[in-house]
Design a protein around this motif. Structure first.
Motif: not given
Length: 561
Positions: A8-32
């Protein structure tokens, strides 16, 4: 799956104040258990990211790749590398992240492909001047026999930026441009076919629910068609790139037409789809990428590379807020990523300014990890108090340091080989995450598995399990900060006002109800008694803010300057 609140799009777009988390996938978590992080591991850790309080994750390239540059050499932009999982698993992960209230951003790598991409194979098999070669930048060599490269451009990974091909009959052929590794040939963005292909790739992933893209080397796509010489010695290359007017292959004006077309595609989808640019350009030109019909946000590299000094930090904050404000874009703050030395290490040295390569500390002096950790905690609260949006790099919330003693035989970064073993590269900030347990693999993978890069045994004290629920831990500091940032109305303001403070102290307020003070001096700083402490990066005693400490204060009334 039913829609969740993030759609649901808020009055202020989410990305203007968001905190994002970088996943360096090769080093994040090994499932197999194969020692490499994957989609299964990421899916299993989504509850951790929800509890941390991030709004989005940025997943580094998960496409099929020979992995000559950690996945940034893409062989197929519409599939998943088997070492990470399957396309079906990727789609399930996106849906699960959304169910947790977390948006998903992907990396897109438009400057170059892998040399194993179908297009490049077709180009090598086709004659000069063919449509297949026009997708890349092939040129005849200089000199009577074409044995000299077309110009003097240099690779970011060391060495020249041109490699000569061999024709089917075994004779030397044309040269192709690669501003990075030879296995990463640059695309020709003057080609309409290239432009149409990437517009199709964007739609492919938007159709699967992706909320946006981080644009790799966003400033490099367009090149001067004349391919003129740079005419500078190699030792001045990086300094020259930052300051030269009219650079022939960085920040060329023609790049903006590309992003105007991309913006139209993003805007055609519901849910505020977003782009964030990796654009290493002069500060006075970064806002050009953020005009209302181009990209939405861009990483703030001057803030990332700034030394731990009050004047430098205030200056870069002021410059970025001013330049971004002129085009109505939010500033995007970041302290770490997969290309730079982790902040605990760089802030623990006497010289805290990042080196020319971005991942090479200029000072070779010893690192004080206690000091670095203290400053990293203070820097985190400073960054998260600033107006705009922010990015975290996996492991910074655990206080991980740079691993600087990886055996040379285990180094994977192409920089190591391309510089003849003189620059160790970026592997030290890419060591797999420590989740639990007292010894490697620290929960990164099943017991007995061997991570693709070795983890320090000392990390047993900084695992997510050890820190979770522990008062005063780095992880709990980040959790508290993100919870307050989302819940306190003072963080919604898109501006700040600097307050009077003694030398060495930065103090500002947001919306007259929230203050942030950072003590970069060597003396304790007395806090105003009529303001309450929301959160501090370290213990406050007798109403005084210790050195290398940040505090968030809540109250009302303050005299601005």
């Amino acid at each position: 799956m039913p829609r969740t609140r993030i759609h649901r799009t808020p009055a202020t777009p989410w990305w203007r104040t968001a905190v994002s988390y970088q996943v360096y996938i090769r080093s994040f978590a090994d499932g197999n258990g194969d020692g490499i992080g994957d989609i299964a591991g990421l899916r299993a850790r989504l509850p951790y990211l929800k509890e941390l309080g991030v709004d989005a994750i940025w997943v580094t390239p998960w496409y099929p790749s020979p992995m000559k540059d950690g996945g940034y050499d893409v062989a197929d932009y519409r599939a998943i590398d088997p070492s990470f999982g399957t396309l079906a698993e990727a789609e399930e992960m996106i849906a699960e992240a959304h169910a947790h209230g977390i948006r998903v951003l992907l990396d897109i790598v438009p400057n170059h492909t892998s040399d194993q991409h179908t297009w490049f194979a077709e180009a090598l098999a086709s004659p000069p001047g063919s449509p297949e070669r026009d997708r890349y930048l092939f040129r005849d060599g200089r000199g009577p026999d074409g044995s000299l490269p077309p110009n003097d451009w240099r690779s970011r990974f060391g060495g020249r930026a041109w490699t000569r091909t061999t024709d089917p009959d075994g004779t030397p052929g044309q040269w192709y441009l690669h501003l990075f590794a030879p296995e990463q040939p640059d695309l020709n963005w003057a080609s309409r076919e290239v432009r149409a292909e990437f517009e199709s790739i964007l739609r492919f992933w938007f159709d699967r629910g992706v909320d946006g893209f981080r644009v790799d080397v966003a400033h490099g796509l367009a090149k001067d068609p004349a391919l003129p010489d740079l005419g500078i010695p190699e030792e001045l290359l990086f300094e020259h790139e930052r300051h030269r007017e009219g650079h022939p292959h960085w920040d060329h004006d023609d790049v903006h037409e590309i992003y105007q077309s991309w913006r139209k595609i993003a805007d055609s989808y519901a849910g505020d789809r977003v782009f964030v640019a990796e654009a290493h350009v002069r500060e006075d030109r970064l806002a050009n990428y953020l005009r209302s019909d181009e990209l939405h946000t861009a990483f703030n590299f001057p803030f990332l590379t700034a030394p731990w000094e009050p004047e430098a930090l205030r200056s870069v904050i002021d410059r970025n807020l001013a330049s971004h404000g002129e085009v109505g874009a939010p500033a995007t703050w970041v302290l770490a990523n997969h290309d730079v030395t982790r902040q605990v290490t760089r802030f623990g040295r006497k010289e805290t300014l990042l080196g020319e390569h971005g991942y090479d500390i200029e000072s070779a002096g010893p690192c004080d990890l206690d000091l670095g950790t203290r400053r990293a905690r203070a820097a985190a609260l400073l960054m998260l108090a600033l107006p705009g949006n922010a990015y975290l790099y996996q492991g910074e919330e655990l206080g991980l340091w740079e691993v600087e003693d990886i055996p040379e035989a285990l180094l994977r970064d192409p920089t190591w080989e391309r510089t003849g073993g003189t620059v160790r590269g970026r592997d030290g900030c890419r060591v797999p995450m420590p989740w639990s347990g007292a010894e490697a693999p620290f929960g990164f993978g099943p017991r007995g598995s061997k991570p693709w890069l070795p983890q320090p045994r000392e990390w047993h004290g900084r695992t997510a399990q050890t820190q979770s629920g522990t008062p005063g831990s780095m992880l709990e500091l980040y959790r508290s900060a993100l919870r307050l940032r989302r819940g306190q109305r003072g963080f919604a303001a898109e501006s700040l006002r600097w307050l009077e403070a003694p030398p060495g102290v930065l103090s500002f307020e947001r919306a007259a109800v929230l203050r942030c003070a950072v003590n970069l001096s060597s003396e304790p700083y007395p806090l105003a008694k009529d303001w309450g402490v929301l959160l501090s990066s370290d213990r406050i005693e007798n109403g005084k803010l210790p050195p290398d400490t940040t505090v968030w204060l809540w109250g009302g009334g303050a005299r601005a300057v």
